[in-house]
Design a protein around this motif. Structure first.
Motif, PDB file in Angstrom:
ATOM      1  N   ILE A  95       0.837  -1.204   0.000  1.00 52.78           N
ATOM      2  CA  ILE A  95       0.000   0.000   0.000  1.00 52.78           C
ATOM      3  C   ILE A  95       0.871   1.253   0.000  1.00 52.78           C
ATOM      4  N   ARG A  96       1.865   1.278   0.879  1.00 48.12           N
ATOM      5  CA  ARG A  96       2.741   2.447   0.980  1.00 48.12           C
ATOM      6  C   ARG A  96       3.560   2.631  -0.299  1.00 48.12           C
ATOM      7  N   ALA A  97       4.083   1.528  -0.818  1.00 44.94           N
ATOM      8  CA  ALA A  97       4.912   1.612  -2.020  1.00 44.94           C
ATOM      9  C   ALA A  97       4.099   2.101  -3.213  1.00 44.94           C
ATOM     10  N   ALA A  98       2.865   1.630  -3.342  1.00 42.28           N
ATOM     11  CA  ALA A  98       2.012   2.075  -4.448  1.00 42.28           C
ATOM     12  C   ALA A  98       1.751   3.574  -4.359  1.00 42.28           C
ATOM     13  N   SER A  99       1.594   4.083  -3.138  1.00 40.25           N
ATOM     14  CA  SER A  99       1.394   5.518  -2.953  1.00 40.25           C
ATOM     15  C   SER A  99       2.619   6.304  -3.414  1.00 40.25           C
ATOM     16  N   ASP A 100       3.812   5.836  -3.060  1.00 42.17           N
ATOM     17  CA  ASP A 100       5.025   6.535  -3.484  1.00 42.17           C
ATOM     18  C   ASP A 100       5.235   6.438  -4.984  1.00 42.17           C
ATOM     19  N   LEU A 101       4.896   5.294  -5.578  1.00 39.53           N
ATOM     20  CA  LEU A 101       5.018   5.171  -7.027  1.00 39.53           C
ATOM     21  C   LEU A 101       4.068   6.136  -7.730  1.00 39.53           C
ATOM     22  N   GLU A 102       2.859   6.297  -7.167  1.00 40.19           N
ATOM     23  CA  GLU A 102       1.911   7.247  -7.763  1.00 40.19           C
ATOM     24  C   GLU A 102       2.464   8.669  -7.680  1.00 40.19           C
ATOM     25  N   ARG A 103       3.143   8.981  -6.569  1.00 38.97           N
ATOM     26  CA  ARG A 103       3.739  10.315  -6.414  1.00 38.97           C
ATOM     27  C   ARG A 103       4.878  10.510  -7.425  1.00 38.97           C
ATOM     28  N   ILE A 104       5.654   9.453  -7.659  1.00 40.02           N
ATOM     29  CA  ILE A 104       6.703   9.546  -8.681  1.00 40.02           C
ATOM     30  C   ILE A 104       6.087   9.812 -10.044  1.00 40.02           C
ATOM     31  N   ARG A 200      13.432  20.202  -8.980  1.00 35.76           N
ATOM     32  CA  ARG A 200      12.709  19.928  -7.739  1.00 35.76           C
ATOM     33  C   ARG A 200      11.933  18.625  -7.855  1.00 35.76           C
ATOM     34  N   ALA A 201      11.303  18.396  -9.001  1.00 36.37           N
ATOM     35  CA  ALA A 201      10.565  17.152  -9.207  1.00 36.37           C
ATOM     36  C   ALA A 201      11.501  15.951  -9.150  1.00 36.37           C
ATOM     37  N   LEU A 202      12.677  16.084  -9.741  1.00 33.58           N
ATOM     38  CA  LEU A 202      13.650  14.983  -9.708  1.00 33.58           C
ATOM     39  C   LEU A 202      14.117  14.710  -8.283  1.00 33.58           C
ATOM     40  N   GLU A 203      14.339  15.781  -7.514  1.00 36.17           N
ATOM     41  CA  GLU A 203      14.756  15.591  -6.121  1.00 36.17           C
ATOM     42  C   GLU A 203      13.679  14.862  -5.334  1.00 36.17           C
ATOM     43  N   ARG A 204      12.422  15.185  -5.601  1.00 36.22           N
ATOM     44  CA  ARG A 204      11.311  14.509  -4.923  1.00 36.22           C
ATOM     45  C   ARG A 204      11.227  13.047  -5.350  1.00 36.22           C
ATOM     46  N   ILE A 205      11.523  12.757  -6.605  1.00 35.36           N
ATOM     47  CA  ILE A 205      11.540  11.356  -7.050  1.00 35.36           C
ATOM     48  C   ILE A 205      12.584  10.572  -6.259  1.00 35.36           C
ATOM     49  N   GLY A 206      13.743  11.190  -6.025  1.00 35.17           N
ATOM     50  CA  GLY A 206      14.757  10.545  -5.196  1.00 35.17           C
ATOM     51  C   GLY A 206      14.242  10.266  -3.796  1.00 35.17           C
ATOM     52  N   ASP A 207      13.477  11.211  -3.229  1.00 41.17           N
ATOM     53  CA  ASP A 207      12.895  10.998  -1.895  1.00 41.17           C
ATOM     54  C   ASP A 207      11.952   9.801  -1.894  1.00 41.17           C
ATOM     55  N   HIS A 208      11.129   9.694  -2.934  1.00 40.49           N
ATOM     56  CA  HIS A 208      10.179   8.581  -2.993  1.00 40.49           C
ATOM     57  C   HIS A 208      10.891   7.240  -3.203  1.00 40.49           C
TER      58      HIS A 208
END
Length: 242
Positions: A95-104, A200-208
């Protein structure tokens, strides 16, 4: 991508085994789509391909639909099977991983939209070197995060947790460089701001991607390391935990 190692017990119910396998398979399929979205979004910018960028934006709906499907499947497993121990950790991690993938996927769509603006403005390639460098780093992180999840590889996951600081440093350095350029040439402000949003979007992808790695440790070892300093994490800390 298949899950090649499994810490989860085999159940008397073949249907339960199949449901758990499907959760993992669907998560990997979503990960593959999201990884391609990031690749295409950055490629559209660097190659000045607005049609590719538009496809990335359009495909964001498919990413969202996959998350909804995975969430529904996880809810059904929780309701019907009432899993415990490692099985429960698996469902929660998915569930958590799917949420982060959606954010990516969302971040990839932001990159694509800014790419369209930059291509239309045609104001040169300022900042593209930084975009290429950081994008290669975070795309590798996403790929490795999915691999660590598929293989339940905590060693690779810990490596990714440490890498997130490197991406943050690269991002800050790139932003300082672009700020200096804007101060020297006011005409570049609009286009450089778009590049900054992409960075900024790329940095956030790294966070996810980092979050995905943390879920692997939680799944395999039962440890929540989300608020732990990376310097305090090592293989010895995880030994004997399950």
């Amino acid at each position: 991508m298949d899950i090649t190692s499994d810490i989860h017990s085999q159940h008397i119910s073949r249907q339960f085994n199949q449901e758990l396998d499907e959760l993992k398979t669907h998560l990997m399929a979503m990960g593959g789509l999201v990884e391609k979205q990031v690749q295409d979004a950055v490629g559209a910018l660097l190659d000045h391909d607005s049609s590719l960028a538009e496809r990335v934006v359009a495909n964001d709906r498919a990413v969202n639909d996959m998350q909804i499907k995975i969430d529904e499947e996880c809810t059904q497993v929780l309701a019907r099977r009432q899993p415990t121990a490692s099985d429960l950790r698996l469902v929660l991690a998915v569930i958590r991983a799917a949420s982060d993938l959606e954010r990516i996927g969302d971040e990839a769509s932001k990159i694509a939209r800014n790419a369209i603006d930059l291509i239309e403005a045609d104001n040169g390639n300022r900042g593209f070197v930084e975009v290429r460098m950081i994008s290669e780093h975070v795309r590798r992180m996403v790929r490795d995060a999915l691999t660590s999840f598929a293989r339940l590889d905590t060693e690779l996951a810990l490596k990714l947790v440490h890498e997130d600081d490197e991406v943050d440093n690269e991002y800050r350095s790139a932003m300082r460089s672009l700020m200096t350029f804007m101060m020297e040439d006011a005409r570049s402000i609009s286009s450089v701001l778009s590049v900054m949003w992409i960075l900024r979007a790329l940095e956030r992808i790294g966070d996810h991607a980092n979050n995905l790695a943390e879920y692997v440790v939680y799944l395999v070892k039962g440890l929540d390391i989300r608020h732990t300093d990376p310097e305090d994490l090592d293989k010895d800390m995880l030994e004997g935990k399950s």
